[in-house]
Scaffold this motif. Structure first.
Motif, mmCIF file in Angstrom:
data_model
loop_
_atom_site.group_PDB
_atom_site.id
_atom_site.type_symbol
_atom_site.label_atom_id
_atom_site.label_comp_id
_atom_site.label_asym_id
_atom_site.label_seq_id
_atom_site.Cartn_x
_atom_site.Cartn_y
_atom_site.Cartn_z
ATOM 1 N N HIS A 13 -16.512 -1.586 9.068
ATOM 2 C CA HIS A 13 -16.199 -2.278 10.332
ATOM 3 C C HIS A 13 -15.395 -3.554 10.082
ATOM 4 O O HIS A 13 -15.661 -4.607 10.640
ATOM 5 C CB HIS A 13 -17.475 -2.562 11.138
ATOM 6 N N SER A 14 -14.407 -3.421 9.198
ATOM 7 C CA SER A 14 -13.492 -4.524 8.889
ATOM 8 C C SER A 14 -12.068 -4.035 9.131
ATOM 9 O O SER A 14 -11.878 -2.974 9.717
ATOM 10 C CB SER A 14 -13.684 -4.973 7.431
ATOM 11 N N THR A 15 -11.099 -4.794 8.698
ATOM 12 C CA THR A 15 -9.707 -4.359 8.849
ATOM 13 C C THR A 15 -9.120 -4.009 7.487
ATOM 14 O O THR A 15 -9.537 -4.562 6.460
ATOM 15 C CB THR A 15 -8.848 -5.457 9.510
ATOM 16 N N PRO A 16 -8.127 -3.117 7.465
ATOM 17 C CA PRO A 16 -7.513 -2.722 6.196
ATOM 18 C C PRO A 16 -6.723 -3.877 5.570
ATOM 19 O O PRO A 16 -6.147 -4.695 6.274
ATOM 20 C CB PRO A 16 -6.555 -1.594 6.575
ATOM 21 N N ASP A 17 -6.726 -3.915 4.248
ATOM 22 C CA ASP A 17 -5.922 -4.895 3.509
ATOM 23 C C ASP A 17 -4.719 -4.149 2.941
ATOM 24 O O ASP A 17 -4.799 -3.520 1.897
ATOM 25 C CB ASP A 17 -6.748 -5.526 2.389
ATOM 26 N N LEU A 18 -3.590 -4.231 3.661
ATOM 27 C CA LEU A 18 -2.420 -3.443 3.286
ATOM 28 C C LEU A 18 -1.240 -4.289 2.829
ATOM 29 O O LEU A 18 -0.182 -3.762 2.522
ATOM 30 C CB LEU A 18 -1.990 -2.568 4.470
ATOM 31 N N GLY A 19 -1.401 -5.598 2.824
ATOM 32 C CA GLY A 19 -0.297 -6.470 2.422
ATOM 33 C C GLY A 19 -0.426 -7.804 3.111
ATOM 34 O O GLY A 19 -1.525 -8.217 3.477
ATOM 35 N N GLY A 20 0.717 -8.458 3.308
ATOM 36 C CA GLY A 20 0.654 -9.783 3.901
ATOM 37 C C GLY A 20 1.858 -10.098 4.768
ATOM 38 O O GLY A 20 2.805 -9.324 4.863
ATOM 39 N N ARG A 47 -12.086 2.584 4.160
ATOM 40 C CA ARG A 47 -12.961 1.437 3.873
ATOM 41 C C ARG A 47 -13.175 0.598 5.122
ATOM 42 O O ARG A 47 -14.279 0.189 5.446
ATOM 43 C CB ARG A 47 -12.350 0.573 2.763
ATOM 44 N N ALA A 48 -12.098 0.356 5.857
ATOM 45 C CA ALA A 48 -12.188 -0.464 7.071
ATOM 46 C C ALA A 48 -13.100 0.188 8.110
ATOM 47 O O ALA A 48 -13.925 -0.483 8.740
ATOM 48 C CB ALA A 48 -10.798 -0.700 7.649
ATOM 49 N N ASN A 49 -12.953 1.495 8.272
ATOM 50 C CA ASN A 49 -13.811 2.194 9.236
ATOM 51 C C ASN A 49 -15.262 2.190 8.791
ATOM 52 O O ASN A 49 -16.179 2.037 9.607
ATOM 53 C CB ASN A 49 -13.316 3.620 9.452
ATOM 54 N N ALA A 50 -15.498 2.344 7.496
ATOM 55 C CA ALA A 50 -16.877 2.384 6.984
ATOM 56 C C ALA A 50 -17.555 1.009 7.038
ATOM 57 O O ALA A 50 -18.760 0.918 7.238
ATOM 58 C CB ALA A 50 -16.888 2.918 5.550
ATOM 59 N N ALA A 57 0.830 -1.209 0.000
ATOM 60 C CA ALA A 57 0.000 0.000 0.000
ATOM 61 C C ALA A 57 0.859 1.250 0.000
ATOM 62 O O ALA A 57 1.642 1.461 0.906
ATOM 63 C CB ALA A 57 -0.904 0.005 1.220
ATOM 64 N N GLY A 58 0.689 2.067 -1.004
ATOM 65 C CA GLY A 58 1.274 3.399 -0.994
ATOM 66 C C GLY A 58 0.369 4.306 -0.177
ATOM 67 O O GLY A 58 -0.632 3.864 0.392
ATOM 68 N N PRO A 59 0.663 5.596 -0.118
ATOM 69 C CA PRO A 59 -0.127 6.509 0.713
ATOM 70 C C PRO A 59 -1.606 6.569 0.331
ATOM 71 O O PRO A 59 -2.473 6.613 1.197
ATOM 72 C CB PRO A 59 0.535 7.869 0.500
ATOM 73 N N VAL A 60 -1.916 6.544 -0.971
ATOM 74 C CA VAL A 60 -3.322 6.627 -1.399
ATOM 75 C C VAL A 60 -4.071 5.361 -1.005
ATOM 76 O O VAL A 60 -5.166 5.425 -0.426
ATOM 77 C CB VAL A 60 -3.419 6.885 -2.926
ATOM 78 N N LYS A 61 -3.480 4.200 -1.292
ATOM 79 C CA LYS A 61 -4.147 2.946 -0.926
ATOM 80 C C LYS A 61 -4.278 2.831 0.588
ATOM 81 O O LYS A 61 -5.294 2.357 1.097
ATOM 82 C CB LYS A 61 -3.400 1.728 -1.474
ATOM 83 N N TYR A 62 -3.280 3.276 1.316
ATOM 84 C CA TYR A 62 -3.340 3.226 2.771
ATOM 85 C C TYR A 62 -4.556 4.009 3.277
ATOM 86 O O TYR A 62 -5.348 3.493 4.076
ATOM 87 C CB TYR A 62 -2.052 3.784 3.372
ATOM 88 N N LEU A 63 -4.692 5.241 2.818
ATOM 89 C CA LEU A 63 -5.823 6.067 3.251
ATOM 90 C C LEU A 63 -7.152 5.445 2.834
ATOM 91 O O LEU A 63 -8.119 5.430 3.602
ATOM 92 C CB LEU A 63 -5.699 7.485 2.688
ATOM 93 N N TRP A 64 -7.203 4.908 1.600
ATOM 94 C CA TRP A 64 -8.419 4.251 1.120
ATOM 95 C C TRP A 64 -8.777 3.051 2.005
ATOM 96 O O TRP A 64 -9.929 2.885 2.407
ATOM 97 C CB TRP A 64 -8.249 3.801 -0.325
#
Length: 168
Positions: free
Chosen positions: A154-161, A149-152, A138-145
């Motif tokens: 009620h899940s967790t962010p998908d930032l890598g593995g 998304r996670a807050n909206a 995740a770059g900065p844009v994907k991180y913020l997205w």
């Protein structure tokens, strides 16, 4: 740089590349008496699954490893913070003159007034066993997205593995 965390060979290759790029990580003995991790400059031999460090005889690491192999962890993070790893291995003191000559530089020489024959010079060898690696794609844009998304939802962010890798 994105790396498929399910591709063990790709993760291992990225691990060695990132250690070489970052060069500095934190090393600490994890068996026996607890001690603080300390910053060290890494020199890798990927084909042998080894990381080597220059140090002085009086350091905690050199003193403890001079009594026999010690279990250590080496922690490294990429400069752009999209890669972190914790590597488990066994540390020993080994005076390999060919490796000293190979990695000798003005940066190393600054710590050893008597040069490559300095009586306080020690080489620490870590035979790596395994590593746990975290890779963010995740770059900065994907991180913020992903955070939005996670807050909206009620899940967790998908930032890598994350991947566990067995090393030589």
């Amino acid at each position: 740089m994105s790396t498929d965390t399910h591709d063990q060979a790709a993760v291992e290759e990225r691990l060695w590349d990132e250690i070489d790029k970052a060069r500095i990580g934190m090393v600490g003995i994890v068996d026996g008496e607890p001690q603080h991790f300390q910053p060290m400059t890494a020199f890798t031999v990927p084909g042998d699954g080894e990381i080597w460090f220059f140090t002085r005889a009086e350091t905690d690491l050199a003193r403890d490893a001079s009594h026999g192999a010690r279990q250590v962890m080496f922690i490294v993070q990429s400069k752009d913070k999209d890669f972190q790893a914790c590597i488990d291995g066994e540390m020993t003191v080994e005076m390999d003159r060919a490796r000293i000559a190979r990695w000798w530089s003005p940066m190393v020489a600054a710590w050893y007034p008597d040069g490559q024959d300095d009586p306080d010079l020690r080489l620490l060898r870590v035979k790596c066993h395994d590593a746990r690696v975290w890779i963010s794609d995740a770059g900065p844009v994907k991180y913020l997205w992903e955070v939005a998304r996670a807050n909206a939802t009620h899940s967790t962010p998908d930032l890598g593995g994350r991947a566990d890798v067995t090393l030589n």
